[in-house]
Design an enzyme around this catalytic site. Structure first.
Site, PDB file in Angstrom:
ATOM      1  N   MET A  72      -0.090   1.331   4.978  1.00 28.55           N
ATOM      2  CA  MET A  72      -0.884   1.802   6.101  1.00 28.55           C
ATOM      3  C   MET A  72      -1.977   0.780   6.423  1.00 28.55           C
ATOM      4  SD  MET A  72      -2.726   5.545   6.150  1.00 28.55           S
ATOM      5  CE  MET A  72      -1.300   6.192   5.261  1.00 28.55           C
TER       6      MET A  72
ATOM      7  N   SER B 212       0.847  -1.193   0.000  1.00 32.03           N
ATOM      8  CA  SER B 212       0.000   0.000   0.000  1.00 32.03           C
ATOM      9  C   SER B 212       0.883   1.244   0.000  1.00 32.03           C
ATOM     10  CB  SER B 212      -0.954  -0.025   1.199  1.00 32.03           C
ATOM     11  OG  SER B 212      -1.876   1.050   1.129  1.00 32.03           O
ATOM     12  N   THR B 213       0.804   2.070   1.019  1.00 31.45           N
ATOM     13  CA  THR B 213       1.557   3.326   1.054  1.00 31.45           C
ATOM     14  C   THR B 213       3.050   3.063   0.903  1.00 31.45           C
ATOM     15  OG1 THR B 213      -0.080   4.067   2.665  1.00 31.45           O
ATOM     16  CG2 THR B 213       1.838   5.475   2.319  1.00 31.45           C
TER      17      THR B 213
ATOM     18  N   HIS C  80      -2.840  -0.981  -3.169  1.00 31.08           N
ATOM     19  CA  HIS C  80      -3.979  -0.079  -2.995  1.00 31.08           C
ATOM     20  C   HIS C  80      -3.796   1.164  -3.865  1.00 31.08           C
ATOM     21  CE1 HIS C  80      -4.316  -1.946   1.288  1.00 31.08           C
ATOM     22  NE2 HIS C  80      -4.852  -2.727   0.364  1.00 31.08           N
TER      23      HIS C  80
ATOM     24  N   ASP D  67      -4.240  -4.545   6.202  1.00 30.64           N
ATOM     25  CA  ASP D  67      -4.630  -5.450   5.124  1.00 30.64           C
ATOM     26  C   ASP D  67      -3.482  -6.402   4.803  1.00 30.64           C
ATOM     27  OD1 ASP D  67      -6.188  -6.549   3.094  1.00 30.64           O
ATOM     28  OD2 ASP D  67      -5.394  -5.160   1.585  1.00 30.64           O
TER      29      ASP D  67
END
Length: 353
Positions: free
Chosen positions: A289, A170-171, A196, A292
């Site tokens: 972040m 993600s991030t 994401h 997940d």
């Protein structure tokens, strides 16, 4: 009392500056230390105010936000959230912003603020808090230190279509995935990636990666076969799972409920891999972040898969890997530039067995 997160807002719209200032000031742990209407004013305020987080528009007078961010990250590295109209700026701008060093990109709130301020505020405030804890350019430091940005030839790994690699990020993940994939050979095991990203942006991301590496990288489509030499990236706004048909694995896409407030969610993908692939799979949770992928990685491990989480020092945000480690889901916790090599070692051992 903990020190407040100091925020600088850079946007040419006075309405947006006031809206963001109102949102951030509603949080007791955030302080808006300044605003700027263009990059030249912002430059001086960055030096004098030394904010923890900068929010930055893309389209501004005198200098665009991406060009300014590139200069900032070179001379005065600052944790930055791009606030822009994603539909207006397009996917190439999105990717350029991440490459330039932006930690998060969020859609700019509409000037028509008839929607509830509270509904906007919660997400924005949480992003600022997470970005304030993020590391600046850990991937760039790896590359500068001679990390794996290279093309690796086939290694006769892909003896079977049954081996499968599942990756969650993600991030910070768009850049982390480049480092990770650069350590993989042309005959990379069939690979599924959940990164994401907003709808419409995953295709451009996949296309860019496809130009970089000797294996195929594409945005996943319904029914795509998971085979050696192919990396499939979940489309924005679609969960991705796999199912088995005979000796082969195929992609299944759906728009089930969001999970951990995201769609696609890596947990959907990893749990299906645990179910259908079991011990022939390898799982990785990279920077990001939230949490997940943690439960999915644990299910993979319990099914006999080999699992790895990225270590804190090389993550932009040590959220998802931390959650996986806390659950006991990772067989190993490794620096980003060591993960590909470790997985290849595991695959060689399996092939030799």
């Amino acid at each position: 009392m903990a020190q407040k997160i100091r925020v600088l807002i850079v946007d040419d719209s006075a309405v947006i500056r006031k809206l963001l200032e109102k949102i951030f000031s509603s949080a007791p742990d955030i302080e808006v230390v300044g605003t700027a209407q263009d990059p030249y004013i912002a430059r001086d305020k960055l030096v004098s105010l030394k904010p923890d987080v900068m929010t930055l528009d893309v389209e501004m007078p005198r200098m665009d936000g991406i060009s300014f961010l590139e200069k900032v990250m070179q001379h005065f590295p600052t944790r930055t959230i791009i606030f822009s109209s994603l539909a207006k700026t397009g996917s190439e701008t999105y990717l350029r912003a991440l490459e330039a060093g932006a930690i998060e990109i969020m859609e700019k709130p509409s000037i028509d603020v008839s929607q509830s301020l509270e509904s906007l505020a919660a997400g924005f405030i949480e992003k600022v808090r997470a970005v304030a804890r993020a590391r600046i350019n850990p991937v760039k430091k790896i590359v500068q230190a001679g990390g794996p940005v290279q093309k690796i030839a086939p290694t006769s790994l892909a003896r079977t279509t049954h081996q499968l690699l599942a990756v969650a990020s993600s991030t910070g993940g768009t850049e982390a995935l480049k480092v990770f994939l650069s350590g993989m050979p042309a005959d990379i095991p069939g690979t599924l990636v959940v990164q994401h990203m907003p709808p419409g942006f995953t295709k451009s991301f996949a296309d860019n990666l496809n130009k970089m590496f000797p294996f195929e990288v594409k945005e996943a489509a319904e029914g795509d076969q998971v085979v050696p030499g192919r990396v499939l990236i979940a489309p924005g706004n679609y969960h991705m799972e796999i199912h088995r048909s005979g000796a082969f694995y195929h992609v299944k896409l759906h728009q089930g409920p969001t999970l951990h407030s995201v769609r696609p969610a890596a947990d959907y993908m990893m749990k299906s891999v645990a179910k259908y692939v079991g011990k022939n799979a390898l799982g990785v949770v990279l920077t990001g972040m939230g949490k997940d992928g943690a439960e999915g990685l644990l299910e993979m491990k319990n099914a006999g898969a080999y699992t790895v989480a990225q270590n804190e020092e090389t993550c932009v945000v040590y959220g998802m890997p931390a959650a996986a480690v806390a659950l006991g889901a990772a067989d190993k916790v490794l620096p980003l530039d060591k993960i590909a090599g470790d997985l290849l070692h595991q695959l060689h051992q399996r092939n030799a067995a």
